[in-house]
Motif scaffolding. Structure first.
Motif, mmCIF file in Angstrom:
data_model
loop_
_atom_site.group_PDB
_atom_site.id
_atom_site.type_symbol
_atom_site.label_atom_id
_atom_site.label_comp_id
_atom_site.label_asym_id
_atom_site.label_seq_id
_atom_site.Cartn_x
_atom_site.Cartn_y
_atom_site.Cartn_z
ATOM 1 N N GLY A 12 60.507 -59.647 53.339
ATOM 2 C CA GLY A 12 59.351 -58.931 52.790
ATOM 3 C C GLY A 12 59.735 -58.101 51.574
ATOM 4 O O GLY A 12 60.383 -58.594 50.652
ATOM 5 N N ILE A 13 59.381 -56.815 51.596
ATOM 6 C CA ILE A 13 59.697 -55.950 50.451
ATOM 7 C C ILE A 13 61.161 -55.512 50.463
ATOM 8 O O ILE A 13 61.609 -54.844 49.529
ATOM 9 N N GLY A 14 61.924 -55.874 51.519
ATOM 10 C CA GLY A 14 63.326 -55.460 51.616
ATOM 11 C C GLY A 14 64.120 -55.713 50.334
ATOM 12 O O GLY A 14 64.730 -54.787 49.787
ATOM 13 N N LEU A 66 73.656 -50.858 54.244
ATOM 14 C CA LEU A 66 72.370 -50.508 53.639
ATOM 15 C C LEU A 66 71.415 -51.660 53.915
ATOM 16 O O LEU A 66 71.668 -52.787 53.507
ATOM 17 N N LEU A 67 70.323 -51.354 54.641
ATOM 18 C CA LEU A 67 69.411 -52.410 55.085
ATOM 19 C C LEU A 67 68.021 -52.202 54.476
ATOM 20 O O LEU A 67 67.553 -51.071 54.388
ATOM 21 N N GLY A 68 67.382 -53.320 54.068
ATOM 22 C CA GLY A 68 66.003 -53.243 53.561
ATOM 23 C C GLY A 68 65.031 -53.225 54.730
ATOM 24 O O GLY A 68 64.689 -52.183 55.262
ATOM 25 N N ALA A 69 64.595 -54.409 55.155
ATOM 26 C CA ALA A 69 63.667 -54.515 56.293
ATOM 27 C C ALA A 69 63.761 -55.940 56.818
ATOM 28 O O ALA A 69 64.164 -56.844 56.089
ATOM 29 N N VAL A 70 63.389 -56.123 58.071
ATOM 30 C CA VAL A 70 63.377 -57.485 58.615
ATOM 31 C C VAL A 70 62.036 -57.799 59.258
ATOM 32 O O VAL A 70 61.307 -56.914 59.681
ATOM 33 N N GLY A 71 61.723 -59.096 59.305
ATOM 34 C CA GLY A 71 60.546 -59.563 60.031
ATOM 35 C C GLY A 71 59.365 -59.874 59.142
ATOM 36 O O GLY A 71 59.374 -59.592 57.940
ATOM 37 N N GLY A 72 58.352 -60.481 59.758
ATOM 38 C CA GLY A 72 57.145 -60.874 59.047
ATOM 39 C C GLY A 72 56.424 -61.922 59.868
ATOM 40 O O GLY A 72 57.015 -62.499 60.780
ATOM 41 N N PRO A 73 55.145 -62.148 59.532
ATOM 42 C CA PRO A 73 54.322 -63.073 60.326
ATOM 43 C C PRO A 73 54.922 -64.461 60.441
ATOM 44 O O PRO A 73 54.753 -65.146 61.454
ATOM 45 N N GLU A 276 68.598 -47.153 56.437
ATOM 46 C CA GLU A 276 67.437 -47.994 56.140
ATOM 47 C C GLU A 276 66.189 -47.128 56.052
ATOM 48 O O GLU A 276 66.116 -46.057 56.642
ATOM 49 N N PRO A 277 65.173 -47.637 55.304
ATOM 50 C CA PRO A 277 63.899 -46.913 55.286
ATOM 51 C C PRO A 277 63.264 -47.022 56.659
ATOM 52 O O PRO A 277 63.570 -47.968 57.389
ATOM 53 N N ILE A 278 62.371 -46.098 57.010
ATOM 54 C CA ILE A 278 61.763 -46.261 58.330
ATOM 55 C C ILE A 278 60.586 -47.239 58.294
ATOM 56 O O ILE A 278 60.136 -47.703 59.326
ATOM 57 N N HIS A 279 60.109 -47.586 57.097
ATOM 58 C CA HIS A 279 58.992 -48.545 57.041
ATOM 59 C C HIS A 279 59.493 -49.966 57.306
ATOM 60 O O HIS A 279 60.690 -50.233 57.295
ATOM 61 N N GLY A 280 58.543 -50.863 57.515
ATOM 62 C CA GLY A 280 58.887 -52.257 57.795
ATOM 63 C C GLY A 280 58.890 -53.110 56.543
ATOM 64 O O GLY A 280 59.033 -52.610 55.423
ATOM 65 N N ILE A 285 52.404 -57.005 50.821
ATOM 66 C CA ILE A 285 52.649 -56.682 49.402
ATOM 67 C C ILE A 285 53.997 -57.215 48.905
ATOM 68 O O ILE A 285 54.410 -56.913 47.788
ATOM 69 N N ALA A 286 54.669 -58.029 49.734
ATOM 70 C CA ALA A 286 56.015 -58.495 49.357
ATOM 71 C C ALA A 286 55.980 -59.326 48.079
ATOM 72 O O ALA A 286 55.057 -60.103 47.855
#
Ligand code: IPM
Ligand code: MG
Length: 354
Positions: A12-14, A66-73, A276-280, A285-286
């Motif tokens: 995603g936006i990671g 340093l991690l962005g985000a994981v996952g998505g539909p 990592e950010p706390i958002h997903g 918006i990726a």
């Protein structure tokens, strides 16, 4: 050799928010070496596993992650469920790296106080959630279906040792600020919570410089919206911390602003951590250059402070973020009427203040 940072952009936006963060870290003059690896859905698509062995090996070799985000539909229905990015990558990463202490500051930035659902002074909160991250119902066994699939079972387990070490982490955090810890549990119902409370009470007796109190989790959820300024450090177990940290973050006005650190025990005299950010992954918006990179950039500042030991660079980054916001730089999530800038432009706005 400069410290090695494992960079895991994810899904995603990671990748976008991590790209801006690396720009900022370089501009801040932090002496670091970066090595990138796949994680989450991106890793599943490329290798068939959301946490490939090479990625785990890199993290174990690195000084920090340093991690962005994981996952998505796209990966929500992957079978078996243990191969989905959240459960198949994030949870084993936390467990394998021994990251038992999740530190989630929720501080309202004065420039953005009007984005909080609370009005006036009430919105100006500054607390830290210290969440136990490798125990409780997220990891307890058995976790299974019985009765031909008609009954499901998750198990909540805590040992005294797990409660002691997370309480120590909360004490360490509290000593750097207001020295007040509210330990949150559900001791009127749960046996794990009674062990939790008893263990925290013992630690309280050994640490008289810290003011301890207990609060039931339902009351805490209510107190957070009633008067969030009463809290300094909230100490709690895995699932309560998951829920309360989202609630607290919303009160600050934007999920897009909040960083986090997941810390393990000290290694070679330094505290290993994943930042990592706390958002997903915000799949809606990726790839559109709309994400707010500030949460990841502030997570990198936490990394400099807690693991790398370069608080001067951390201060420079935090102050550059403040100046960019002062000058009116706003991504779409925090724009209130003002024209919004993109993710890369926000990164540039921060870099130009360094
Ligand atoms: C978080 C997330 C994760 C959690 C999910 C994605 C497994 O919500 O980091 O707060 O529940 O820990
Ligand atoms: Mg969560």
């Amino acid at each position: 050799m400069p410290p090695l940072v494992a960079v895991l952009p994810g899904d995603g936006i990671g990748p976008e928010v991590v790209r801006e963060t690396l720009k900022v870290l370089r501009a801040a003059g932090a002496a670091l070496e970066f090595e990138e690896a796949l994680i989450g859905g991106a890793a599943y698509d490329a290798t068939g596993h959301p946490l490939p062995p090479e990625t785990l090996a890199l993290c174990k070799r690195a000084d920090a992650v340093l991690l962005g985000a994981v996952g998505g539909p796209k990966w929500d229905k992957v079978e078996p469920p243990s191969m989905r990015p959240e459960v198949g990558a994030l949870l084993p990463l936390r467990a394998e790296l021994g990251l038992f202490a999740n530190i989630r500051p929720a501080k309202t930035l004065p420039q953005l106080a009007d984005a909080s659902p609370l009005k006036g002074e009430d919105a100006l909160m500054d607390l830290i959630v210290v969440r136990e991250l490798t125990g409780g119902i997220y990891f307890g066994k058995p976790r299974e279906r019985r009765d031909g699939g008609e009954t499901a079972l998750d198990t909540c387990v805590y040992s005294r040792h797990e409660v002691e070490r997370i309480t120590d982490a909360a004490i360490e955090v509290a000593r750097t600020r207001g020295k007040r810890i509210v330990s949150v549990d559900k001791a009127n119902v749960l046996e794990t919570s009674r062990l939790w409370r008893e263990t925290v009470d013992r630690k309280a007796a050994e640490n008289p410089d810290i003011e301890f109190s207990h609060m039931l989790v339902d009351n805490c959820a209510m107190q957070l919206v009633r008067n969030p300024r009463q809290f300094d450090v909230i100490l709690t177990e895995n699932m309560f911390g998951d829920i309360l940290s989202d609630e607290a973050s919303m009160i600050t006005g934007s999920l897009g602003l909040l960083p986090s650190a997941s810390l393990g025990a000290s290694r070679y005299g330094k505290r290993f951590g994943l930042y990592e950010p706390i958002h997903g992954s915000a799949p809606d918006i990726a790839g559109q250059d709309k994400a707010n990179p500030i949460a990841t950039i502030l997570s990198a500042a936490m990394m400099l402070r807690f693991t790398i030991g370069d608080s001067a660079a951390a201060d420079r980054i935090e102050s550059a973020v403040g100046k960019a916001l002062d000058s009116g730089a706003r991504t779409a999530d925090i724009a209130r009427g003002e024209p919004a800038i993109g993710c890369a432009a926000m990164g540039d706005a921060i870099v130009s203040r360094l």
